[in-house]
Design an enzyme around this catalytic site. Structure first.
Site, PDB file in Angstrom:
ATOM      1  N   GLU A 100     -11.395 -10.468  -1.908  1.00  0.00           N
ATOM      2  CA  GLU A 100     -11.080  -9.658  -0.732  1.00  0.00           C
ATOM      3  C   GLU A 100     -12.353  -9.004  -0.212  1.00  0.00           C
ATOM      4  OE1 GLU A 100      -6.722  -8.314  -0.484  1.00  0.00           O
ATOM      5  OE2 GLU A 100      -7.767  -6.889  -1.760  1.00  0.00           O
ATOM      6  N   GLU A 134      -9.692  -0.476  -2.233  1.00  0.00           N
ATOM      7  CA  GLU A 134      -9.266   0.881  -1.857  1.00  0.00           C
ATOM      8  C   GLU A 134      -9.195   1.787  -3.092  1.00  0.00           C
ATOM      9  OE1 GLU A 134      -5.769  -0.187   0.417  1.00  0.00           O
ATOM     10  OE2 GLU A 134      -7.049  -1.017   1.993  1.00  0.00           O
ATOM     11  N   SER A 188      -6.991  -9.288   6.103  1.00  0.00           N
ATOM     12  CA  SER A 188      -6.501  -9.642   7.439  1.00  0.00           C
ATOM     13  C   SER A 188      -5.874 -11.035   7.498  1.00  0.00           C
ATOM     14  CB  SER A 188      -7.628  -9.502   8.476  1.00  0.00           C
ATOM     15  OG  SER A 188      -8.100  -8.170   8.507  1.00  0.00           O
ATOM     16  N   HIS A 227      -8.476  -3.114  -6.695  1.00  0.00           N
ATOM     17  CA  HIS A 227      -8.483  -3.239  -5.231  1.00  0.00           C
ATOM     18  C   HIS A 227      -9.607  -2.369  -4.661  1.00  0.00           C
ATOM     19  CE1 HIS A 227      -7.228  -2.941  -1.060  1.00  0.00           C
ATOM     20  NE2 HIS A 227      -6.454  -3.998  -1.268  1.00  0.00           N
ATOM     21  N   LYS A 278       0.846  -1.212   0.000  1.00  0.00           N
ATOM     22  CA  LYS A 278       0.000   0.000   0.000  1.00  0.00           C
ATOM     23  C   LYS A 278       0.877   1.256   0.000  1.00  0.00           C
ATOM     24  CE  LYS A 278      -3.679  -2.733   1.942  1.00  0.00           C
ATOM     25  NZ  LYS A 278      -4.941  -2.784   2.660  1.00  0.00           N
ATOM     26  N   GLY A 315      -7.957  -4.912   6.502  1.00  0.00           N
ATOM     27  CA  GLY A 315      -7.413  -4.023   7.520  1.00  0.00           C
ATOM     28  C   GLY A 315      -8.205  -3.974   8.810  1.00  0.00           C
TER      29      GLY A 315
END
Ligand code: PGA
Length: 261
Positions: free
Chosen positions: A167, A97, A213, A95, A11, A173
């Site tokens: 994911e 994010e 995670s 992703h 990241k 996270g």
């Protein structure tokens, strides 16, 4: 038997000095290790440095994103040709994010997947549902919809050059790893979907990683699931011992599964 793959997603972390030290430690910790593929994805600024550390080691280099154009007036963006030139072989695309913070749509992801393939990169296509979508019973529909749209316009055979990561957004996270059953179920559905989008043999070979995670203590049970082919690791990839623990755990779990079958 698909060999497990562990991808580190650093990241927006690491200075060049930190990236070098981390890459050296991972490279040394993976020396002589067969039966597992390891890929490090530093920020763009670290690609060349990490690439030089990994050269000749078997640990591969990846990027966290790449634009859909090869070059052009796109201030702040980095192209697939540029990440390839910097030594990356893999690129994380879609992703959550990127989708959440930067407004990436499935259409954008699809353009990036096509561009990555045309530049000889392996796209690691990420999909995953939110907690609300899971609560509404929509997890499978969300992830199969995302993967279908991400692969729009790609020939069946070309789909075989992609990697995938499930994911769940609620797991990234948060410390809340999906259970092996949850991951195995969705990833089995993803593989069935890939069978329809491509062919049965392509789907059977496609690496589908789990991300969210992942830790050394959660990897063994996850990797024991037949449809979980390794991990996309964020937070734990920044700690050498944890990351190497995950690499070894995935490898051992797959070897155990192979011996038992
Ligand atoms: P995490 O991140 O391991 O910190 O949950 C995974 C990812 O975002 O790819």
């Amino acid at each position: 038997m698909r060999a497990p793959i562990i991808v580190a997603n650093w990241k927006m972390f690491t200075t060049l000095a930190e990236a070098r030290a981390l890459a050296e430690a991972v490279r040394d910790g993976c020396r002589g290790l067969s039966g597992v593929a390891v890929v490090l994805c530093p920020p763009f600024t670290g690609l060349a440095t990490v690439g030089s550390v990994l050269a000749g080691s078997g640990v591969r280099l990846g990027a966290q994103d790449a634009h859909w154009e090869a070059s052009g007036a796109f201030t702040g963006a980095v192209s697939p040709a540029q990440v390839r030139d910097a030594g990356a072989e893999v690129v994380i695309l879609g992703h959550s994010e990127r989708r959440g913070h930067f407004g990436e749509t499935d259409e954008v992801v699809a353009r990036k997947v096509r561009a990555a393939l045309s530049h000889g990169l392996t796209p690691l296509v990420c999909v995953g549902e939110t907690a609300a979508e899971r609560a509404a019973g929509e997890a499978t529909a969300v992830v199969t919809g995302q993967v279908t749209r991400a692969l729009a316009g790609i020939e069946r055979g070309e789909i075989g050059r992609c990697w995938f990561a499930y994911e769940p957004v609620w797991s990234i996270g948060t410390g809340q790893t999906a259970t092996p059953t949850q991951a195995g179920e969705i990833q089995g559905q993803l593989r069935r979907c890939l069978g329809e989008l491509a062919t049965g043999p392509v789907a059977a070979r496609a690496p589908i990683l789990y991300g969210g995670s992942v830790r050394p203590d959660t990897m063994p049970e996850l990797a024991a699931e037949p449809d979980v082919d390794g991990g996309l690791v964020g937070g734990a990839s920044l700690k050498v011992a944890d990351f190497l623990g995950i690499v070894h755990a995935a490898r051992a779990a797959k070897l155990r599964a192979a011996a038992a079958s």
